[in-house]
Design a protein around this motif. Structure first.
Motif, PDB file in Angstrom:
ATOM      1  N   ILE A  47       0.807  -1.076   0.134  1.00 34.86           N
ATOM      2  CA  ILE A  47      -0.431   0.219   0.327  1.00 34.86           C
ATOM      3  C   ILE A  47       0.897   1.530  -0.147  1.00 34.86           C
ATOM      4  O   ILE A  47       0.474   2.155  -0.524  1.00 34.86           O
ATOM      5  CB  ILE A  47      -1.160   0.046   1.013  1.00 34.86           C
ATOM      6  N   LEU A  75       2.243   6.004  -4.385  1.00 34.31           N
ATOM      7  CA  LEU A  75       1.093   5.297  -4.969  1.00 34.31           C
ATOM      8  C   LEU A  75       0.953   5.141  -6.505  1.00 34.31           C
ATOM      9  O   LEU A  75       1.390   6.989  -7.585  1.00 34.31           O
ATOM     10  CB  LEU A  75      -0.164   6.742  -4.304  1.00 34.31           C
ATOM     11  N   VAL A  78      -5.009   3.621  -7.225  1.00 32.76           N
ATOM     12  CA  VAL A  78      -5.703   3.046  -5.960  1.00 32.76           C
ATOM     13  C   VAL A  78      -5.970   2.121  -5.563  1.00 32.76           C
ATOM     14  O   VAL A  78      -6.365   1.598  -4.350  1.00 32.76           O
ATOM     15  CB  VAL A  78      -7.450   4.495  -6.213  1.00 32.76           C
ATOM     16  N   ARG A  81      -4.766   0.076  -2.362  1.00 30.01           N
ATOM     17  CA  ARG A  81      -5.633   0.511  -1.200  1.00 30.01           C
ATOM     18  C   ARG A  81      -5.773  -0.437  -0.224  1.00 30.01           C
ATOM     19  O   ARG A  81      -6.305  -0.947   0.655  1.00 30.01           O
ATOM     20  CB  ARG A  81      -6.757   1.489  -0.567  1.00 30.01           C
ATOM     21  N   HIS A  82      -6.291  -2.169  -1.241  1.00 34.92           N
ATOM     22  CA  HIS A  82      -6.541  -3.036  -0.890  1.00 34.92           C
ATOM     23  C   HIS A  82      -5.150  -3.799  -0.369  1.00 34.92           C
ATOM     24  O   HIS A  82      -5.222  -4.988  -0.124  1.00 34.92           O
ATOM     25  CB  HIS A  82      -7.325  -4.286  -1.645  1.00 34.92           C
ATOM     26  N   ARG A  94      -1.193   1.882   8.511  1.00 36.69           N
ATOM     27  CA  ARG A  94      -1.880   1.200   6.712  1.00 36.69           C
ATOM     28  C   ARG A  94      -3.182   1.975   7.105  1.00 36.69           C
ATOM     29  O   ARG A  94      -3.693   1.928   6.267  1.00 36.69           O
ATOM     30  CB  ARG A  94      -2.016  -0.491   6.953  1.00 36.69           C
ATOM     31  N   ARG A  98      -4.636   4.426   3.665  1.00 36.71           N
ATOM     32  CA  ARG A  98      -5.657   3.597   2.958  1.00 36.71           C
ATOM     33  C   ARG A  98      -7.119   4.457   3.590  1.00 36.71           C
ATOM     34  O   ARG A  98      -8.135   4.997   1.858  1.00 36.71           O
ATOM     35  CB  ARG A  98      -6.435   2.696   4.185  1.00 36.71           C
ATOM     36  N   GLN A  99      -7.397   5.196   4.375  1.00 35.77           N
ATOM     37  CA  GLN A  99      -8.529   6.713   4.858  1.00 35.77           C
ATOM     38  C   GLN A  99      -7.602   7.836   3.778  1.00 35.77           C
ATOM     39  O   GLN A  99      -8.225   8.447   3.271  1.00 35.77           O
ATOM     40  CB  GLN A  99      -8.084   7.003   6.376  1.00 35.77           C
ATOM     41  N   ILE A 101      -6.410   7.092   0.945  1.00 37.01           N
ATOM     42  CA  ILE A 101      -5.798   7.098  -0.200  1.00 37.01           C
ATOM     43  C   ILE A 101      -8.292   7.163  -0.547  1.00 37.01           C
ATOM     44  O   ILE A 101      -8.687   7.618  -2.568  1.00 37.01           O
ATOM     45  CB  ILE A 101      -6.113   5.483  -0.830  1.00 37.01           C
ATOM     46  N   ASP A 102      -9.445   6.863   0.118  1.00 39.51           N
ATOM     47  CA  ASP A 102     -10.349   6.491  -0.096  1.00 39.51           C
ATOM     48  C   ASP A 102     -11.118   7.942   0.058  1.00 39.51           C
ATOM     49  O   ASP A 102     -11.742   8.708  -0.880  1.00 39.51           O
ATOM     50  CB  ASP A 102     -11.137   5.777   1.121  1.00 39.51           C
ATOM     51  N   GLU A 105     -10.205   9.457  -2.919  1.00 37.25           N
ATOM     52  CA  GLU A 105      -9.701   8.493  -4.832  1.00 37.25           C
ATOM     53  C   GLU A 105      -9.976   8.916  -5.392  1.00 37.25           C
ATOM     54  O   GLU A 105      -9.463   8.642  -7.056  1.00 37.25           O
ATOM     55  CB  GLU A 105     -10.972   7.301  -4.298  1.00 37.25           C
ATOM     56  N   GLU A 426     -10.098   1.860  11.807  1.00 37.91           N
ATOM     57  CA  GLU A 426      -8.818   2.549  11.166  1.00 37.91           C
ATOM     58  C   GLU A 426      -8.416   3.845  12.039  1.00 37.91           C
ATOM     59  O   GLU A 426      -9.795   3.769  12.709  1.00 37.91           O
ATOM     60  CB  GLU A 426      -9.185   3.140   9.556  1.00 37.91           C
TER      61      GLU A 426
END
Length: 451
Positions: A47, A75, A78, A81-82, A94, A98-99, A101-102, A105, A426
């Motif tokens: 990630i 990056l 996107v 993120r998984h 992490r 993740r947040q 990227i979300d 997005e 998260e």
């Protein structure tokens, strides 16, 4: 480790960099952040953009995480993120990525279509040479832009557009108009399609760090403490009153209780409690007999019962205590008292539904190390380190179990075990506090100095 890699239990679900264009973008970002480049054109990234293959090539697996602090990231998509985060130094990293990227997005999708996005998880600490420095980490800010500075240029162009519209002589400023046209060639129409990444910051008060043998810092709870499972003798004086090592089981149990951080498996999952406890017993049984030359291939529930009878005298206290709890859960009868100084105590707990559930389940995995499944789900760094020292029979049994019972339905397994999806929780982004918290807190063990 090859068995784990082969079955996707290690280095699984990474993003594959297979095209020359992606590899070229990665290299530009890598050079931009670190001054280093890779000759590889086919590799995998997590990630954060870290690649085990590139780490091997550079002989530096912290090439994006110098000194294990202020982690940099690259990056390319996107879809990262998984992916997991490898070589984790802080448990919050992490979730923060993740947040980010979300929350961005759409913008990141547009930006990564043409260039790599490079950035950093920034805090005020640039080295952690002593444990005391960990307490200087209070917030983490995310800074990011494309290698070509698209976001920076878009902001500059936006300011120029505002000047052009508001200044009396803006329409006649040939230099300003020329600069706007030049920047617009790089950024596109920022009026109709603004290029802007949301600025995000995250509190980092309760977290695990791999530094100094692995520490759990709980500062934002009613009764703060540091838990050092591997030992606290090397930490020196910390700016927190209570520091417990793994041998201080009673104190850790009280810490959990006073802060309402745990619940028993029986009270939390009455419908599945017996099954969960039996599986914990299986792992404890396998741990006890794996070096006895026992073939554990394809063992059934009946096989496990036969092994328990055959090796009854060598089974540890944890097995017998959990067996008594299973009998109570299934048939009623006398409640088995398992106190906090009993080896089985932490096997009977799971995190309560709090914002720190993931961190608590991670700590419980370390306090109940024979439960290989919880360790794999909640604390992969510890799992991989511990796995390397297991007998081959135990390695094979655990891998087969994880493939059959966890990989096929990860979400369902987490729901059954933890109820509120704790391992995937998260960190929550927050605005900075307007006034530093200077309130002195009083813990159950005495007054705690305000920080």
């Amino acid at each position: 480790m090859q068995r784990l890699i082969r079955h996707g239990l290690m280095f699984g679900n990474l993003f594959h960099v297979a095209s020359p264009a992606l590899a070229q973008r990665y290299n530009r970002a890598l050079n931009h952040l670190t001054g280093k480049t890779t000759k590889l054109t086919d590799f995998h990234i997590d990630i954060s953009g870290y690649s085990p293959e590139v780490g091997d090539e550079l002989q530096d697996h912290l090439y994006l995480n110098h000194a294990g602090v202020n982690r940099q990231f690259i990056l390319l998509s996107v879809e990262q993120r998984h992916c997991p985060l490898l070589n984790t130094k802080f448990s919050t990293s992490r979730g923060i990525l993740r947040q980010f990227i979300d929350a961005n997005e759409a913008q990141l999708f547009a930006l990564t279509a043409r260039d790599a996005v490079a950035g950093e998880l920034v805090n005020s600490v640039y080295d952690i040479s002593t444990p005391q420095r960990l307490f200087d980490i209070r917030r983490v800010e995310v800074e990011a832009d494309t290698v070509g500075g698209t976001v920076r240029d878009a902001e500059k162009l936006g300011e120029m557009v505002a000047r052009f519209k508001t200044e009396p002589d803006g329409w006649y400023d040939d230099v300003l108009i020329a600069q706007m046209i030049e920047l617009a060639g790089k950024t596109g129409d920022v009026v109709r399609n603004p290029v802007r990444l949301r600025q995000m910051g995250f509190d980092q008060r309760n977290y695990w760090t791999a530094h100094f043998g692995g520490l759990y810092l709980f500062q934002d709870v009613e009764h703060p403490a540091v838990i050092a499972p591997a030992g606290a003798g090397h930490l020196g004086d910390l700016p927190i009153k209570y520091v417990f090592d793994g041998s201080q089981r009673n104190q850790i149990a009280k810490f959990f209780e006073y802060n309402d951080l745990v619940e028993t498996i029986v009270e939390g999952r009455q419908d599945h409690a017996a099954a969960i406890l039996k599986q914990k017993m299986d792992f404890i049984l396998v741990d006890a007999v794996a070096d006895q030359g026992v073939d554990l291939t394809g063992v059934t529930r009946a096989d496990m019962r036969r092994l328990a009878r055959r090796y009854h005298d060598m089974l540890p206290e944890e097995f017998h205590a959990l067996g008594a709890l299973v009998r109570w859960a299934e048939n009623g009868g006398k409640w088995p008292r398992i106190s906090s100084d009993h080896p089985a105590y932490f096997y009977t707990l799971r995190a309560a539904d709090t914002k720190d559930a993931a961190l608590v389940n991670m700590l419980l995995a370390e306090l109940a190390p024979k439960d290989a499944r919880q360790m794999f789900i909640c604390h992969k760094e510890l799992f991989y380190r511990t796995y390397a020292g297991w007998p081959e029979q135990k390695k094979a049994f655990v891998v087969d179990f994880l493939l059959a019972e966890y990989q096929v339905d990860k979400a369902g397994a987490r729901e059954t075990l933890f109820g509120h999806d704790a391992p995937m929780a998260e960190p929550v982004p927050r605005k900075p506090d307007p006034v530093p918290d200077m309130i002195a807190r009083v813990g159950p063990w005495g007054a705690v100095r305000g920080r």
